[in-house]
Design a protein around this motif. Structure first.
Motif, PDB file in Angstrom:
ATOM      1  N   ALA A 204      -6.158  15.441   3.899  1.00  8.95           N
ATOM      2  CA  ALA A 204      -5.298  16.095   2.913  1.00  8.95           C
ATOM      3  C   ALA A 204      -4.217  16.832   3.686  1.00  8.95           C
ATOM      4  CB  ALA A 204      -6.101  17.076   2.068  1.00  8.95           C
ATOM      5  N   LEU A 205      -2.988  16.714   3.213  1.00  5.88           N
ATOM      6  CA  LEU A 205      -1.873  17.456   3.796  1.00  5.88           C
ATOM      7  C   LEU A 205      -1.343  18.408   2.732  1.00  5.88           C
ATOM      8  CD1 LEU A 205       0.127  14.716   5.734  1.00  5.88           C
ATOM      9  CD2 LEU A 205      -1.231  16.557   6.692  1.00  5.88           C
ATOM     10  N   VAL A 206      -1.363  19.691   3.047  1.00  2.00           N
ATOM     11  CA  VAL A 206      -0.911  20.719   2.115  1.00  2.00           C
ATOM     12  C   VAL A 206       0.226  21.487   2.783  1.00  2.00           C
ATOM     13  CG1 VAL A 206      -1.597  22.792   0.863  1.00  2.00           C
ATOM     14  CG2 VAL A 206      -3.218  20.913   1.117  1.00  2.00           C
ATOM     15  N   VAL A 207       1.317  21.676   2.050  1.00  2.00           N
ATOM     16  CA  VAL A 207       2.459  22.433   2.562  1.00  2.00           C
ATOM     17  C   VAL A 207       2.519  23.757   1.813  1.00  2.00           C
ATOM     18  CG1 VAL A 207       4.968  22.509   2.819  1.00  2.00           C
ATOM     19  CG2 VAL A 207       3.749  20.344   3.135  1.00  2.00           C
ATOM     20  N   ILE A 208       2.654  24.845   2.566  1.00  3.98           N
ATOM     21  CA  ILE A 208       2.786  26.178   1.986  1.00  3.98           C
ATOM     22  C   ILE A 208       4.121  26.742   2.463  1.00  3.98           C
ATOM     23  CG2 ILE A 208       1.804  28.495   1.862  1.00  3.98           C
ATOM     24  CD1 ILE A 208      -0.937  27.096   2.407  1.00  3.98           C
ATOM     25  N   GLU A 209       5.014  26.976   1.512  1.00  2.10           N
ATOM     26  CA  GLU A 209       6.347  27.485   1.830  1.00  2.10           C
ATOM     27  C   GLU A 209       6.423  28.975   1.516  1.00  2.10           C
ATOM     28  OE1 GLU A 209       9.083  23.718   0.475  1.00  2.10           O
ATOM     29  OE2 GLU A 209       8.472  25.131  -1.075  1.00  2.10           O
ATOM     30  N   ILE A 210       7.161  29.704   2.332  1.00  5.66           N
ATOM     31  CA  ILE A 210       7.443  31.096   1.985  1.00  5.66           C
ATOM     32  C   ILE A 210       8.396  31.073   0.797  1.00  5.66           C
ATOM     33  CG2 ILE A 210       8.606  33.210   2.734  1.00  5.66           C
ATOM     34  CD1 ILE A 210       7.275  32.879   5.415  1.00  5.66           C
ATOM     35  N   ASN A 211       8.098  31.894  -0.190  1.00  4.14           N
ATOM     36  CA  ASN A 211       8.865  31.936  -1.429  1.00  4.14           C
ATOM     37  C   ASN A 211      10.363  32.021  -1.122  1.00  4.14           C
ATOM     38  OD1 ASN A 211      10.144  32.720  -3.854  1.00  4.14           O
ATOM     39  ND2 ASN A 211       8.289  33.740  -4.562  1.00  4.14           N
ATOM     40  N   LYS A 212      11.109  31.073  -1.663  1.00  2.00           N
ATOM     41  CA  LYS A 212      12.554  30.995  -1.391  1.00  2.00           C
ATOM     42  C   LYS A 212      13.329  32.147  -2.025  1.00  2.00           C
ATOM     43  CE  LYS A 212      12.852  26.033  -0.692  1.00  2.00           C
ATOM     44  NZ  LYS A 212      11.609  25.398  -0.860  1.00  2.00           N
ATOM     45  N   ASN A 213      12.720  32.851  -2.982  1.00  2.00           N
ATOM     46  CA  ASN A 213      13.392  33.989  -3.625  1.00  2.00           C
ATOM     47  C   ASN A 213      13.380  35.243  -2.745  1.00  2.00           C
ATOM     48  OD1 ASN A 213      13.982  32.495  -5.921  1.00  2.00           O
ATOM     49  ND2 ASN A 213      12.022  32.994  -6.856  1.00  2.00           N
TER      50      ASN A 213
ATOM     51  N   VAL B  31       0.874  -1.173   0.000  1.00  2.00           N
ATOM     52  CA  VAL B  31       0.000   0.000   0.000  1.00  2.00           C
ATOM     53  C   VAL B  31       0.908   1.219   0.000  1.00  2.00           C
ATOM     54  CG1 VAL B  31      -1.750   1.282   1.264  1.00  2.00           C
ATOM     55  CG2 VAL B  31      -1.807  -1.220   1.267  1.00  2.00           C
ATOM     56  N   GLU B  32       0.899   1.978  -1.096  1.00  2.00           N
ATOM     57  CA  GLU B  32       1.731   3.169  -1.188  1.00  2.00           C
ATOM     58  C   GLU B  32       0.933   4.381  -0.722  1.00  2.00           C
ATOM     59  OE1 GLU B  32       3.394   3.635  -5.057  1.00  2.00           O
ATOM     60  OE2 GLU B  32       4.300   1.642  -5.036  1.00  2.00           O
ATOM     61  N   VAL B  33       1.521   5.157   0.166  1.00  2.00           N
ATOM     62  CA  VAL B  33       0.860   6.333   0.719  1.00  2.00           C
ATOM     63  C   VAL B  33       1.738   7.544   0.466  1.00  2.00           C
ATOM     64  CG1 VAL B  33      -0.024   7.412   2.813  1.00  2.00           C
ATOM     65  CG2 VAL B  33      -0.256   4.947   2.507  1.00  2.00           C
ATOM     66  N   SER B  34       1.155   8.566  -0.150  1.00  2.00           N
ATOM     67  CA  SER B  34       1.879   9.817  -0.360  1.00  2.00           C
ATOM     68  C   SER B  34       1.702  10.686   0.878  1.00  2.00           C
ATOM     69  CB  SER B  34       1.326  10.541  -1.592  1.00  2.00           C
ATOM     70  OG  SER B  34       1.926  11.798  -1.718  1.00  2.00           O
ATOM     71  N   PRO B  35       2.791  11.066   1.554  1.00  2.00           N
ATOM     72  CA  PRO B  35       2.644  11.825   2.796  1.00  2.00           C
ATOM     73  C   PRO B  35       2.182  13.267   2.597  1.00  2.00           C
ATOM     74  CG  PRO B  35       4.951  11.552   2.268  1.00  2.00           C
ATOM     75  CD  PRO B  35       4.184  10.764   1.249  1.00  2.00           C
ATOM     76  N   ILE B  36       2.439  13.853   1.416  1.00  2.00           N
ATOM     77  CA  ILE B  36       2.054  15.245   1.158  1.00  2.00           C
ATOM     78  C   ILE B  36       1.283  15.299  -0.145  1.00  2.00           C
ATOM     79  CG2 ILE B  36       2.896  17.583   0.714  1.00  2.00           C
ATOM     80  CD1 ILE B  36       5.396  16.814   2.328  1.00  2.00           C
ATOM     81  N   ASP B  37       0.141  15.965  -0.136  1.00  2.00           N
ATOM     82  CA  ASP B  37      -0.680  16.055  -1.330  1.00  2.00           C
ATOM     83  C   ASP B  37      -0.208  17.154  -2.273  1.00  2.00           C
ATOM     84  OD1 ASP B  37      -2.615  13.958  -0.701  1.00  2.00           O
ATOM     85  OD2 ASP B  37      -3.143  15.254   0.960  1.00  2.00           O
ATOM     86  N   SER B  38       0.166  18.303  -1.745  1.00  2.00           N
ATOM     87  CA  SER B  38       0.551  19.430  -2.593  1.00  2.00           C
ATOM     88  C   SER B  38       1.491  20.363  -1.840  1.00  2.00           C
ATOM     89  CB  SER B  38      -0.679  20.238  -3.019  1.00  2.00           C
ATOM     90  OG  SER B  38      -1.553  19.443  -3.767  1.00  2.00           O
ATOM     91  N   ILE B  39       2.405  21.001  -2.590  1.00  2.00           N
ATOM     92  CA  ILE B  39       3.280  22.026  -2.024  1.00  2.00           C
ATOM     93  C   ILE B  39       3.058  23.312  -2.806  1.00  2.00           C
ATOM     94  CG2 ILE B  39       5.663  22.737  -1.596  1.00  2.00           C
ATOM     95  CD1 ILE B  39       6.403  19.797  -1.335  1.00  2.00           C
ATOM     96  N   TYR B  40       2.795  24.399  -2.081  1.00  2.00           N
ATOM     97  CA  TYR B  40       2.545  25.712  -2.674  1.00  2.00           C
ATOM     98  C   TYR B  40       3.583  26.697  -2.162  1.00  2.00           C
ATOM     99  CZ  TYR B  40      -1.913  23.664  -3.899  1.00  2.00           C
ATOM    100  OH  TYR B  40      -2.889  22.850  -4.426  1.00  2.00           O
ATOM    101  N   GLN B  41       3.761  27.782  -2.899  1.00  2.00           N
ATOM    102  CA  GLN B  41       4.672  28.844  -2.487  1.00  2.00           C
ATOM    103  C   GLN B  41       3.842  30.086  -2.180  1.00  2.00           C
ATOM    104  OE1 GLN B  41       5.289  27.080  -5.585  1.00  2.00           O
ATOM    105  NE2 GLN B  41       6.315  25.651  -4.216  1.00  2.00           N
ATOM    106  N   LEU B  42       4.184  30.763  -1.097  1.00 11.38           N
ATOM    107  CA  LEU B  42       3.506  31.989  -0.683  1.00 11.38           C
ATOM    108  C   LEU B  42       4.509  33.132  -0.756  1.00 11.38           C
ATOM    109  CD1 LEU B  42       0.897  33.217   0.555  1.00 11.38           C
ATOM    110  CD2 LEU B  42       1.945  32.828   2.795  1.00 11.38           C
ATOM    111  N   THR B  43       4.106  34.208  -1.433  1.00 13.98           N
ATOM    112  CA  THR B  43       4.948  35.400  -1.522  1.00 13.98           C
ATOM    113  C   THR B  43       4.261  36.507  -0.720  1.00 13.98           C
ATOM    114  OG1 THR B  43       5.673  34.723  -3.723  1.00 13.98           O
ATOM    115  CG2 THR B  43       6.085  37.016  -3.086  1.00 13.98           C
TER     116      THR B  43
END
Length: 181
Positions: A63-72, A7-19
């Motif tokens: 659902a697990l969603v990750v929102i990262e602060i824009n690395k730029n 049984v394969e499980v994806s730990p994160i559904d989506s990664i978004y960037q926040l500026t």
């Protein structure tokens, strides 16, 4: 190729960037494409053999969603507190939303679970909070918004002062196919 016994499980559904910005609308994007709002759409099973377990398994879906602060951006920005401030949850009481900020305060994890069938209510339960109200189900085909603002800390590099900044309402819709009427 996977074995049928794995049984394969994806730990994160989506990664978004926040500026974030001190005085402009904050931009949410995925892979460089701007996004107006997020839709988390919990689906029932299409397979009739699995459909009989739909109601039983609904509380365990997430659902697990990750929102990262824009690395730029410079290191002047980081998430503050739990990363979000609720504004309101319009009509939708069949979900749990948990937020957690990473140790370096550069990522926000949203965990959405236990979504029952969504319905819209009339009158709005947020109207006249001093009264008990009877609500009726309306518009069961729509997803329902959970409104919140992102919260970030900005350290002004010119003055070294710390500012807590909230985004405009980014909008999030969490839904599951509606109850049959």
């Amino acid at each position: 190729m996977s074995s049928p016994n794995v049984v394969e499980v994806s730990p994160i559904d989506s990664i978004y960037q926040l500026t974030p910005s001190v005085n402009e609308h904050w931009l949410l994007s995925k892979n460089g494409t701007a996004i107006d709002s997020l839709l988390v759409d919990f689906q029932d099973y299409n397979n009739p053999a699995m459909q009989k377990y739909a109601e039983l398994t609904e509380p365990f879906q997430q659902a697990l969603v990750v929102i990262e602060i824009n690395k730029n951006l410079s290191d002047d920005w980081s998430f503050y507190g739990n990363g979000i401030e609720y504004i309101q949850a319009l009509d939708n009481c069949n979900y749990n939303l948990i937020s957690k900020v990473s140790a370096d305060k550069k990522a926000l994890i949203l965990k959405i679970t236990n979504v029952g069938k969504t319905n819209s209510f009339n009158p709005n339960p947020n109207d006249n909070l001093d009264n008990v109200i009877e609500v009726e189900t309306v518009n069961p085909q729509l997803g329902l918004e959970v409104k919140f603002r992102y919260i970030a800390q900005f350290v002004d590099p010119t003055s070294a002062t710390q500012k807590i900044i909230m985004s405009q309402d980014p909008g999030m819709i969490i839904r599951r196919p509606p109850n049959p009427m």
